[in-house]
Structure formats: C-alpha cells, structure tokens
Scaffold this active site. Structure first.
Site, PDB file in Angstrom:
ATOM      1  N   ASP A  45      17.107   1.889  -1.713  1.00 32.56           N
ATOM      2  CA  ASP A  45      16.522   1.839  -0.374  1.00 32.56           C
ATOM      3  C   ASP A  45      17.562   2.293   0.645  1.00 32.56           C
ATOM      4  OD1 ASP A  45      15.818   0.790   2.281  1.00 32.56           O
ATOM      5  OD2 ASP A  45      14.155  -0.168   1.225  1.00 32.56           O
ATOM      6  N   THR A  65       0.825  -1.222   0.000  1.00 34.50           N
ATOM      7  CA  THR A  65       0.000   0.000   0.000  1.00 34.50           C
ATOM      8  C   THR A  65       0.854   1.265   0.000  1.00 34.50           C
ATOM      9  OG1 THR A  65      -0.011   0.151   2.411  1.00 34.50           O
ATOM     10  CG2 THR A  65      -1.727  -1.214   1.397  1.00 34.50           C
TER      11      THR A  65
HETATM   12  C1  PRP Z   1      12.041   4.624   3.848  1.00 29.94           C
HETATM   13  C2  PRP Z   1      12.605   5.982   4.188  1.00 29.94           C
HETATM   14  C3  PRP Z   1      11.384   6.716   4.658  1.00 29.94           C
HETATM   15  C4  PRP Z   1      10.293   6.157   3.791  1.00 29.94           C
HETATM   16  C5  PRP Z   1       9.978   7.153   2.712  1.00 29.94           C
HETATM   17  O1  PRP Z   1      11.858   3.874   4.980  1.00 29.94           O
HETATM   18  O2  PRP Z   1      13.636   5.945   5.131  1.00 29.94           O
HETATM   19  O3  PRP Z   1      11.092   6.518   6.027  1.00 29.94           O
HETATM   20  O4  PRP Z   1      10.806   4.953   3.212  1.00 29.94           O
HETATM   21  O5  PRP Z   1       8.899   6.757   1.970  1.00 29.94           O
HETATM   22  P1  PRP Z   1       7.516   7.540   1.954  1.00 29.94           P
HETATM   23  O6  PRP Z   1       7.835   8.982   1.789  1.00 29.94           O
HETATM   24  O7  PRP Z   1       6.807   6.965   0.765  1.00 29.94           O
HETATM   25  O8  PRP Z   1       6.787   7.256   3.233  1.00 29.94           O
HETATM   26  P2  PRP Z   1      11.321   2.366   4.932  1.00 29.94           P
HETATM   27  O9  PRP Z   1       9.829   2.356   4.963  1.00 29.94           O
HETATM   28  O10 PRP Z   1      11.965   1.651   3.791  1.00 29.94           O
HETATM   29  O11 PRP Z   1      11.778   1.789   6.332  1.00 29.94           O
HETATM   30  P3  PRP Z   1      13.246   1.448   6.845  1.00 29.94           P
HETATM   31  O12 PRP Z   1      13.982   2.749   7.049  1.00 29.94           O
HETATM   32  O13 PRP Z   1      12.987   0.748   8.133  1.00 29.94           O
HETATM   33  O14 PRP Z   1      13.907   0.585   5.820  1.00 29.94           O
HETATM   34  N1  URA Z   2      12.486   4.776   0.643  1.00 34.15           N
HETATM   35  C1  URA Z   2      13.765   4.637   0.248  1.00 34.15           C
HETATM   36  O1  URA Z   2      14.637   4.253   1.044  1.00 34.15           O
HETATM   37  N2  URA Z   2      14.080   4.931  -1.029  1.00 34.15           N
HETATM   38  C2  URA Z   2      13.154   5.359  -1.908  1.00 34.15           C
HETATM   39  O2  URA Z   2      13.510   5.619  -3.067  1.00 34.15           O
HETATM   40  C3  URA Z   2      11.828   5.486  -1.476  1.00 34.15           C
HETATM   41  C4  URA Z   2      11.521   5.203  -0.191  1.00 34.15           C
END
Ligand code: PRP
Ligand code: URA
Length: 208
Positions: A199, A107
């Site tokens: 990521d 989602t």
């Molecule tokens: C990544 C990033 C943000 C989010 C951004 O975290 O560090 O928190 O995605 O995406 P958005 O603007 O669409 O919400 P992630 O959900 O991958 O979690 P993690 O840091 O635990 O890997």
């Molecule tokens: N979170 C990440 O870490 N990278 C992206 O490009 C988008 C969300």
C-alpha cells in the site's frame, strides 16, 4: 490512441527495485518515490511546448526558450502528494490540484472526498499523479473530474501499474497517455498489485 510508456531508464529501474523491497524504511521509501517521480517527470516532460524569447546576458542578447503552456500537477490523495512535491523541484511554477479519493476496501470503488483544482486548469497541460494504478477506478474517476473541468490533454503518471488498470483507463479514456515505471503481473483478490510494493499511502506515511 492508447499510449503506454514504460520508463526503462536504468536509474529508475534501480530505484524501483529498492522501493519495492519490504525491508525499505519509510524514510527511504519517501526519498525513492521523490527521486523516481523526478526522473520520470524529466523524461515525460521532454515534449512540452516552448516559445522563443530573448534574454540579456552580461555579454549580449541571447535567443532563448521558455515553456509556452501552463502546467498543472493534479494529485490523487494521499499517495500522489509526494510525487507533486518532488516534481515541483523541476517546475516550480506549476499549479497543483488535489483530488481526495480512497478505495472502498470491499467494493474497490473510488470514493471522492475532496476536490480543489487550479482555476485555469482548462488551459493547462495536466499531469495526473498517483504512484499506483491497480483496478484503474481512482485514475478513471480523476480523469473524469478533469475532463468535466474542461481539460483536454491529460497524462497519467504512475510508478507501478497493473495490466487491469491500464486496460480500464485505456478503455474509458483512450486519449490519455499512461506513463509508468513498471507494468506488473496482475491484481490479487484484494485488488493489490502483484508483485507491486504494497500500500503506497501506508508506506509513504508510515500508517501500515
Ligand atoms: C491507492 C493508490 C491509488 C489507488 C489505486 O490509494 O494511491 O489512489 O489506491 O487503486 P485503484 O486503481 O484500484 O483505484 P488508496 O485508495 O489506498 O488511498 P490512500 O492513498 O489514501 O491510501
Ligand atoms: N493501492 C496501493 O497502494 N497498492 C496496490 O497494490 C493497489 C492499490
């Protein structure tokens, strides 16, 4: 108000280019995240309020200044953690709050799993830290948590942002200033920033 600051300092832009590269190792990636975060914070904190004080030097009393407001760094886990660790080198007295959030891969909605904020956060200048602003869901959810805790001056600091995320945060929270090192092109079908850096959490922690 809708303020967006893109930090174009040559050192930030140089380091960002290496950070983006697929060939950059986990170790280098971490170091670069820290260096960029410190450089961004140095500039972003240039308007922090000061109060006058005095200090006894070995020679005389000097007029001096000290920060007049408490400072809180609030981290969106996981990836924001490394930014706070770096910025604490500049402001070692800052308090640190943690918001645990991950994006549901289907989602793309943020799922909150942890919250621990400084008890006096409502009286602080707050910097919300996350390297990536993609859809803006995580940042907006974080801002809502902070506002519900009584914070009324929030700055969101991200390394790379997509236009979609900037718009989403500005629409939901026009009072929040967004500070980034780069505004990229767009999001792909999986919600990743293009060209981005992949990521961020996986690249920082080597979990890819
Ligand atoms: C990544 C990033 C943000 C989010 C951004 O975290 O560090 O928190 O995605 O995406 P958005 O603007 O669409 O919400 P992630 O959900 O991958 O979690 P993690 O840091 O635990 O890997
Ligand atoms: N979170 C990440 O870490 N990278 C992206 O490009 C988008 C969300």
């Amino acid at each position: 108000m809708q303020k967006l600051t893109v930090m174009s300092h040559p050192l930030i832009q140089h380091k960002l280019s290496i950070l983006r590269a697929d060939s950059t190792s986990v170790r280098e990636f971490r170091e670069l995240c820290k260096e960029i975060s410190m450089l961004m914070a140095f500039e972003a904190m240039s308007d922090l309020p000061l109060k006058e004080t005095t200090v006894q030097t070995p020679v005389d009393v000097a007029k001096a200044h000290e920060l007049s407001k408490k400072l809180s760094l609030v981290v969106i886990l996981r990836a924001g953690l490394i930014m706070a660790d770096a910025i604490l080198n500049l402001v070692p007295t800052a308090r640190v709050g943690h918001l645990g959030m991950y994006r549901d891969p289907d989602t793309l909605q943020p799922v909150e799993y942890y919250k621990k904020l400084p008890s006096d956060i409502a009286e602080s200048e707050v910097f919300l830290l996350d390297p990536m602003l993609a859809t803006g869901g995580s940042a907006s959810a974080g801002i809502e948590v902070l506002k519900a805790s009584g914070v009324n001056h929030i700055r969101l600091m991200c390394i790379i942002a997509a236009p979609e995320g900037i718009k989403a945060v500005h629409d939901a929270h026009p009072d929040v200033e967004i500070i980034v090192a780069a505004k990229d092109s767009h999001l792909n079908d999986h919600g990743y920033i293009v060209p981005g850096l992949g990521d961020a959490g996986d690249r920082i922690y080597g979990t890819r």
